[in-house]
Design a protein around this motif. Structure first.
Motif, PDB file in Angstrom:
ATOM      1  N   UNK A 107       0.809  -1.226   0.000  1.00  0.00           N
ATOM      2  CA  UNK A 107       0.000   0.000   0.000  1.00  0.00           C
ATOM      3  C   UNK A 107       0.840   1.273   0.000  1.00  0.00           C
ATOM      4  N   UNK A 108       2.113   1.170   0.297  1.00  0.00           N
ATOM      5  CA  UNK A 108       2.936   2.358   0.548  1.00  0.00           C
ATOM      6  C   UNK A 108       4.034   2.484  -0.497  1.00  0.00           C
ATOM      7  N   UNK A 116       7.531   8.506   2.595  1.00  0.00           N
ATOM      8  CA  UNK A 116       6.627   7.372   2.445  1.00  0.00           C
ATOM      9  C   UNK A 116       5.255   7.956   2.151  1.00  0.00           C
ATOM     10  N   UNK A 117       4.584   7.452   1.108  1.00  0.00           N
ATOM     11  CA  UNK A 117       3.261   7.957   0.776  1.00  0.00           C
ATOM     12  C   UNK A 117       2.292   6.804   0.557  1.00  0.00           C
ATOM     13  N   UNK A 118       1.033   7.086   0.826  1.00  0.00           N
ATOM     14  CA  UNK A 118      -0.036   6.125   0.579  1.00  0.00           C
ATOM     15  C   UNK A 118      -0.935   6.735  -0.487  1.00  0.00           C
ATOM     16  N   UNK A 119      -0.954   6.170  -1.696  1.00  0.00           N
ATOM     17  CA  UNK A 119      -1.839   6.710  -2.733  1.00  0.00           C
ATOM     18  C   UNK A 119      -3.284   6.724  -2.249  1.00  0.00           C
ATOM     19  N   UNK A 120      -4.025   7.771  -2.569  1.00  0.00           N
ATOM     20  CA  UNK A 120      -5.384   7.951  -2.054  1.00  0.00           C
ATOM     21  C   UNK A 120      -6.375   6.913  -2.558  1.00  0.00           C
ATOM     22  N   UNK A 121      -6.402   6.631  -3.836  1.00  0.00           N
ATOM     23  CA  UNK A 121      -7.413   5.728  -4.404  1.00  0.00           C
ATOM     24  C   UNK A 121      -6.809   4.362  -4.650  1.00  0.00           C
TER      25      UNK A 121
END
Length: 85
Positions: free
Chosen positions: A50-51, A64-69
């Motif tokens: 997810x990240x 570190x990012x979590x895509x929104x959709x």
């Protein structure tokens, strides 16, 4: 359509630690609104697919990012192809 039962993910979700945070910009608080969520580094330990981990060596920046959709149940190979479930 290919539908198959999934194993329970409740045990994994319970490993996440909710946090509150506020956005800062240039060392100053950009918005006083208190946000609720999870730290991406913690999510990466439980749901690594997810990240996204980004490193900018030139600027000495690690993010570190979590895509929104994005579905947390999306297979890793589908994520790399840009396919959303």
């Amino acid at each position: 359509m290919n539908v198959e039962p999934m194993p329970s993910v409740l045990a994994k979700i319970s490993q996440l630690k909710p946090s509150t945070y506020q956005y800062h910009q240039d060392g100053l608080m950009a918005d006083a609104t208190v946000m609720y969520g999870f730290m991406a580094q913690d999510v990466a330990m439980v749901f690594p697919h997810m990240v996204r981990h980004h490193v900018d060596y030139e600027r000495q920046l690690e993010a570190y990012t979590i895509p929104r959709k994005k579905s947390c149940f999306q297979p890793a190979d589908a994520a790399s192809n840009g396919v959303l479930s």
